[in-house]
Design a protein around this motif. Structure first.
Motif, PDB file in Angstrom:
ATOM      1  N   ASN A 203       0.824  -1.198   0.000  1.00  0.00           N
ATOM      2  CA  ASN A 203       0.000   0.000   0.000  1.00  0.00           C
ATOM      3  C   ASN A 203       0.863   1.256   0.000  1.00  0.00           C
ATOM      4  OD1 ASN A 203      -2.619   1.475   0.448  1.00  0.00           O
ATOM      5  ND2 ASN A 203      -1.583   2.036   2.341  1.00  0.00           N
ATOM      6  N   GLU A 204       1.937   1.222   0.751  1.00  0.00           N
ATOM      7  CA  GLU A 204       2.843   2.369   0.816  1.00  0.00           C
ATOM      8  C   GLU A 204       3.511   2.643  -0.527  1.00  0.00           C
ATOM      9  OE1 GLU A 204       4.759   5.577   2.614  1.00  0.00           O
ATOM     10  OE2 GLU A 204       3.167   4.315   3.411  1.00  0.00           O
ATOM     11  N   ILE A 205       3.954   1.585  -1.197  1.00  0.00           N
ATOM     12  CA  ILE A 205       4.667   1.747  -2.463  1.00  0.00           C
ATOM     13  C   ILE A 205       3.704   1.992  -3.619  1.00  0.00           C
ATOM     14  CG2 ILE A 205       6.253   0.628  -4.083  1.00  0.00           C
ATOM     15  CD1 ILE A 205       7.318  -1.017  -1.728  1.00  0.00           C
ATOM     16  N   GLY A 206       2.523   1.355  -3.544  1.00  0.00           N
ATOM     17  CA  GLY A 206       1.561   1.465  -4.633  1.00  0.00           C
ATOM     18  C   GLY A 206       1.725   0.358  -5.646  1.00  0.00           C
ATOM     19  N   VAL A 207       2.040  -0.854  -5.170  1.00  0.00           N
ATOM     20  CA  VAL A 207       2.194  -2.017  -6.044  1.00  0.00           C
ATOM     21  C   VAL A 207       1.399  -3.172  -5.455  1.00  0.00           C
ATOM     22  CG1 VAL A 207       4.486  -1.332  -6.844  1.00  0.00           C
ATOM     23  CG2 VAL A 207       4.277  -2.788  -4.819  1.00  0.00           C
ATOM     24  N   GLY A 208       1.326  -4.281  -6.182  1.00  0.00           N
ATOM     25  CA  GLY A 208       0.685  -5.474  -5.668  1.00  0.00           C
ATOM     26  C   GLY A 208       1.560  -6.161  -4.635  1.00  0.00           C
ATOM     27  N   GLU A 209       0.921  -6.930  -3.772  1.00  0.00           N
ATOM     28  CA  GLU A 209       1.672  -7.629  -2.729  1.00  0.00           C
ATOM     29  C   GLU A 209       2.668  -8.621  -3.323  1.00  0.00           C
ATOM     30  OE1 GLU A 209      -1.108  -9.179   0.212  1.00  0.00           O
ATOM     31  OE2 GLU A 209      -2.385  -7.418  -0.139  1.00  0.00           O
ATOM     32  N   ASP A 210       2.318  -9.226  -4.459  1.00  0.00           N
ATOM     33  CA  ASP A 210       3.238 -10.178  -5.074  1.00  0.00           C
ATOM     34  C   ASP A 210       4.540  -9.506  -5.483  1.00  0.00           C
ATOM     35  OD1 ASP A 210       1.896  -8.693  -7.032  1.00  0.00           O
ATOM     36  OD2 ASP A 210       2.013 -10.290  -8.525  1.00  0.00           O
ATOM     37  N   ALA A 211       4.470  -8.226  -5.850  1.00  0.00           N
ATOM     38  CA  ALA A 211       5.687  -7.493  -6.233  1.00  0.00           C
ATOM     39  C   ALA A 211       6.612  -7.295  -5.037  1.00  0.00           C
ATOM     40  CB  ALA A 211       5.322  -6.147  -6.845  1.00  0.00           C
ATOM     41  N   VAL A 212       6.033  -7.085  -3.858  1.00  0.00           N
ATOM     42  CA  VAL A 212       6.844  -6.929  -2.651  1.00  0.00           C
ATOM     43  C   VAL A 212       7.543  -8.237  -2.305  1.00  0.00           C
ATOM     44  CG1 VAL A 212       6.815  -6.393  -0.187  1.00  0.00           C
ATOM     45  CG2 VAL A 212       5.387  -5.076  -1.761  1.00  0.00           C
ATOM     46  N   TRP A 213       6.785  -9.344  -2.325  1.00  0.00           N
ATOM     47  CA  TRP A 213       7.402 -10.644  -2.054  1.00  0.00           C
ATOM     48  C   TRP A 213       8.536 -10.923  -3.044  1.00  0.00           C
ATOM     49  CZ3 TRP A 213       6.421 -12.589   2.457  1.00  0.00           C
ATOM     50  CH2 TRP A 213       5.145 -12.518   3.035  1.00  0.00           C
ATOM     51  N   ALA A 214       8.307 -10.606  -4.314  1.00  0.00           N
ATOM     52  CA  ALA A 214       9.303 -10.902  -5.344  1.00  0.00           C
ATOM     53  C   ALA A 214      10.531 -10.006  -5.225  1.00  0.00           C
ATOM     54  CB  ALA A 214       8.681 -10.754  -6.736  1.00  0.00           C
ATOM     55  N   ALA A 215      10.318  -8.711  -4.957  1.00  0.00           N
ATOM     56  CA  ALA A 215      11.423  -7.757  -4.948  1.00  0.00           C
ATOM     57  C   ALA A 215      12.236  -7.803  -3.664  1.00  0.00           C
ATOM     58  CB  ALA A 215      10.887  -6.340  -5.162  1.00  0.00           C
ATOM     59  N   ASN A 216      11.589  -8.119  -2.544  1.00  0.00           N
ATOM     60  CA  ASN A 216      12.272  -8.082  -1.256  1.00  0.00           C
ATOM     61  C   ASN A 216      12.499  -9.459  -0.642  1.00  0.00           C
ATOM     62  OD1 ASN A 216      10.395  -5.330  -1.240  1.00  0.00           O
ATOM     63  ND2 ASN A 216      12.496  -5.024  -0.545  1.00  0.00           N
ATOM     64  N   GLY A 217      11.983 -10.477  -1.289  1.00  0.00           N
ATOM     65  CA  GLY A 217      12.236 -11.831  -0.833  1.00  0.00           C
ATOM     66  C   GLY A 217      11.178 -12.379   0.098  1.00  0.00           C
ATOM     67  N   PRO A 218      11.123 -13.704   0.237  1.00  0.00           N
ATOM     68  CA  PRO A 218      10.079 -14.348   1.042  1.00  0.00           C
ATOM     69  C   PRO A 218      10.186 -14.071   2.534  1.00  0.00           C
ATOM     70  CG  PRO A 218      11.722 -15.949   0.343  1.00  0.00           C
ATOM     71  CD  PRO A 218      12.036 -14.687  -0.381  1.00  0.00           C
ATOM     72  N   ASP A 219      11.321 -13.510   2.968  1.00  0.00           N
ATOM     73  CA  ASP A 219      11.506 -13.194   4.386  1.00  0.00           C
ATOM     74  C   ASP A 219      11.482 -11.698   4.646  1.00  0.00           C
ATOM     75  OD1 ASP A 219      11.737 -15.870   5.216  1.00  0.00           O
ATOM     76  OD2 ASP A 219      13.872 -15.906   4.712  1.00  0.00           O
ATOM     77  N   VAL A 220      10.867 -10.930   3.763  1.00  0.00           N
ATOM     78  CA  VAL A 220      10.853  -9.473   3.933  1.00  0.00           C
ATOM     79  C   VAL A 220      10.283  -9.082   5.286  1.00  0.00           C
ATOM     80  CG1 VAL A 220       8.641  -9.320   2.690  1.00  0.00           C
ATOM     81  CG2 VAL A 220      10.071  -7.288   2.941  1.00  0.00           C
ATOM     82  N   HIS A 221       9.297  -9.809   5.772  1.00  0.00           N
ATOM     83  CA  HIS A 221       8.672  -9.486   7.057  1.00  0.00           C
ATOM     84  C   HIS A 221       9.603  -9.744   8.231  1.00  0.00           C
ATOM     85  CE1 HIS A 221       8.045 -13.710   6.202  1.00  0.00           C
ATOM     86  NE2 HIS A 221       7.817 -13.934   7.488  1.00  0.00           N
ATOM     87  N   ARG A 222      10.703 -10.426   7.988  1.00  0.00           N
ATOM     88  CA  ARG A 222      11.686 -10.688   9.039  1.00  0.00           C
ATOM     89  C   ARG A 222      12.863  -9.706   8.991  1.00  0.00           C
ATOM     90  NH1 ARG A 222      10.476 -16.262   7.502  1.00  0.00           N
ATOM     91  NH2 ARG A 222       9.322 -17.260   9.214  1.00  0.00           N
ATOM     92  N   HIS A 223      12.777  -8.717   8.127  1.00  0.00           N
ATOM     93  CA  HIS A 223      13.872  -7.757   7.968  1.00  0.00           C
ATOM     94  C   HIS A 223      13.379  -6.321   8.135  1.00  0.00           C
ATOM     95  CE1 HIS A 223      16.744 -10.825   6.680  1.00  0.00           C
ATOM     96  NE2 HIS A 223      15.762 -11.355   5.983  1.00  0.00           N
ATOM     97  N   LEU A 224      12.639  -6.102   9.197  1.00  0.00           N
ATOM     98  CA  LEU A 224      12.075  -4.770   9.467  1.00  0.00           C
ATOM     99  C   LEU A 224      12.482  -4.258  10.844  1.00  0.00           C
ATOM    100  CD1 LEU A 224       8.533  -5.446   7.966  1.00  0.00           C
ATOM    101  CD2 LEU A 224      10.274  -3.909   7.006  1.00  0.00           C
ATOM    102  N   ALA A 225      13.559  -4.812  11.380  1.00  0.00           N
ATOM    103  CA  ALA A 225      14.016  -4.405  12.707  1.00  0.00           C
ATOM    104  C   ALA A 225      14.778  -3.084  12.645  1.00  0.00           C
ATOM    105  CB  ALA A 225      14.908  -5.486  13.314  1.00  0.00           C
ATOM    106  N   LEU A 226      14.785  -2.371  13.753  1.00  0.00           N
ATOM    107  CA  LEU A 226      15.637  -1.196  13.933  1.00  0.00           C
ATOM    108  C   LEU A 226      16.882  -1.627  14.700  1.00  0.00           C
ATOM    109  CD1 LEU A 226      13.475   1.885  15.033  1.00  0.00           C
ATOM    110  CD2 LEU A 226      14.676   1.551  12.862  1.00  0.00           C
ATOM    111  N   THR A 227      18.038  -1.405  14.125  1.00  0.00           N
ATOM    112  CA  THR A 227      19.299  -1.732  14.774  1.00  0.00           C
ATOM    113  C   THR A 227      20.309  -0.627  14.501  1.00  0.00           C
ATOM    114  OG1 THR A 227      19.981  -3.010  12.825  1.00  0.00           O
ATOM    115  CG2 THR A 227      18.950  -4.234  14.623  1.00  0.00           C
ATOM    116  N   LEU A 228      21.424  -0.691  15.189  1.00  0.00           N
ATOM    117  CA  LEU A 228      22.579   0.169  14.910  1.00  0.00           C
ATOM    118  C   LEU A 228      23.810  -0.703  15.121  1.00  0.00           C
ATOM    119  CD1 LEU A 228      21.743   3.555  16.731  1.00  0.00           C
ATOM    120  CD2 LEU A 228      21.971   3.201  14.267  1.00  0.00           C
ATOM    121  N   ASP A 229      24.335  -1.263  14.037  1.00  0.00           N
ATOM    122  CA  ASP A 229      25.462  -2.168  14.192  1.00  0.00           C
ATOM    123  C   ASP A 229      26.635  -1.741  13.311  1.00  0.00           C
ATOM    124  OD1 ASP A 229      25.054  -3.253  11.557  1.00  0.00           O
ATOM    125  OD2 ASP A 229      23.539  -4.604  12.361  1.00  0.00           O
ATOM    126  N   ASP A 230      27.758  -2.408  13.514  1.00  0.00           N
ATOM    127  CA  ASP A 230      28.991  -2.033  12.814  1.00  0.00           C
ATOM    128  C   ASP A 230      28.866  -2.218  11.308  1.00  0.00           C
ATOM    129  OD1 ASP A 230      30.144  -1.417  15.237  1.00  0.00           O
ATOM    130  OD2 ASP A 230      31.197  -3.335  15.442  1.00  0.00           O
TER     131      ASP A 230
END
Length: 341
Positions: free
Chosen positions: A271-298
């Motif tokens: 919804n934020e990007i303005g594309v279909g959900e399948d495009a998000v899965w394809a462009a960001n990978g099947p684990d996109v929902h696991r890569h939304l953390a806030l961190t500060l690392d080296d």
């Protein structure tokens, strides 16, 4: 302290976007008696420009990293209070029949680069050039081995301008100039990224000449969208009580929520990007929902430092600065303790 704060986010997979769409951000500040105003929705062009310049006091932002790097380089006192690393599709594409099938075939070819001569922060040109340089480096080539064709456009970079002729759509997707140039034969290839770039490549049946968005070397895949910092201005950071820590805590909660609600998370990203959900899965990978953390690392600091050097060498930012000093870990540390409790 101001009775309101400004926020903005890019059309991209960020926990800030998800937290805002869920209503968490407004609720958190409402409980503190502080209103939240959207930079992108303002009718004042000077306010909207702060999406890129970070010029407004009491503001926070998460999205592409070129504008905040530019702002800090130019002396704007901002701090990074968290970083999200969500890798995405990045590629050089060409048309079938062009004779370009792999990265080494780019030698001597014309690669299109979007350019907006009137913009202070030409982040689209910088993004494309970094992608081109990364792709060529994988073949032992450099930009001197190809012909860079600059495609000038007078259209502003403000992300909400859109084109009212098309039923009032608020946003125009990138790569329009490059697509026209490719179709007319002015260029042989160009760089795309993210869900919009993947959809475009699929639509025209493009040949993916080089794909490196998930390359193991962060120096290859670092670009405007990888990683994405959550930044605040120094004045906001210095205000009591712990409003910035509250913000970081709320945005930090998205990672756990997204892992528990993967399809809802992807729906909000789409919804934020303005594309279909399948495009998000394809462009960001099947684990996109696991890569939304806030961190500060080296590793994130190294990636930013590498990209800052690239931007400095190509003249996109005015001065060098210390990336380590740009990071402000205290709010994230406080938020992590709070969320753990």
């Amino acid at each position: 302290m101001s009775q309101s704060v400004w926020y903005t986010r890019c059309p991209a997979p960020t926990p800030l976007s998800i937290a805002y769409q869920l209503g968490w951000v407004e609720q958190q500040f409402k409980e503190a008696g502080v209103g939240v105003r959207s930079i992108r929705d303002s009718k004042d062009p000077a306010v909207r420009e702060s999406h890129f310049t970070h010029a407004l006091d009491f503001s926070f932002r998460q999205g592409g990293n070129i504008p905040p790097l530019w702002a800090r380089s130019g002396g704007r006192q901002t701090q990074v209070v968290g970083v999200t690393t969500t890798d995405e599709f990045q590629a050089i594409i060409a048309l079938p029949g062009s004779g370009i099938a792999k990265g080494s075939d780019l030698r001597g070819r014309r690669i299109g680069v979007p350019r907006k001569p009137g913009e202070r922060i030409d982040f689209q040109r910088a993004t494309a050039l970094k992608g081109i340089v990364s792709a060529l480096s994988l073949e032992g080539l450099s930009h001197t081995d190809v012909e860079l064709i600059y495609l000038d456009s007078p259209e502003a970079s403000l992300i909400e301008t859109g084109n009212a002729a098309f039923l009032g759509l608020k946003r125009r997707y990138p790569y329009g100039e490059e697509l026209l140039a490719l179709a007319s034969g002015r260029i042989d290839a160009f760089f795309v990224k993210g869900a919009e770039g993947l959809v475009l490549a699929n639509q025209i049946g493009a040949v993916v000449v080089s794909e490196f968005g998930f390359h193991p070397d962060p120096r290859i895949r670092v670009n405007n969208g990888t990683p994405r910092p959550l930044t605040v201005d120094a004045l906001f950071l210095e205000q009591p009580p712990d409003l910035v820590a509250d913000l970081v805590a709320i945005v930090g909660r998205v990672a756990g929520w997204a892992e528990a609600h993967p399809h809802d998370a992807v729906r909000l990203i789409a919804n934020e990007i303005g594309v279909g959900e399948d495009a998000v899965w394809a462009a960001n990978g099947p684990d996109v929902h696991r890569h939304l953390a806030l961190t500060l690392d080296d590793e994130q600091a190294v990636a930013f430092a590498h990209f800052k050097t690239f931007l400095l060498e190509w003249g996109f930012i005015p001065a060098d600065f210390d990336v380590a000093g740009w990071f402000a870990p205290a709010p994230l540390e406080a938020a992590t303790r709070r969320n753990a409790a």
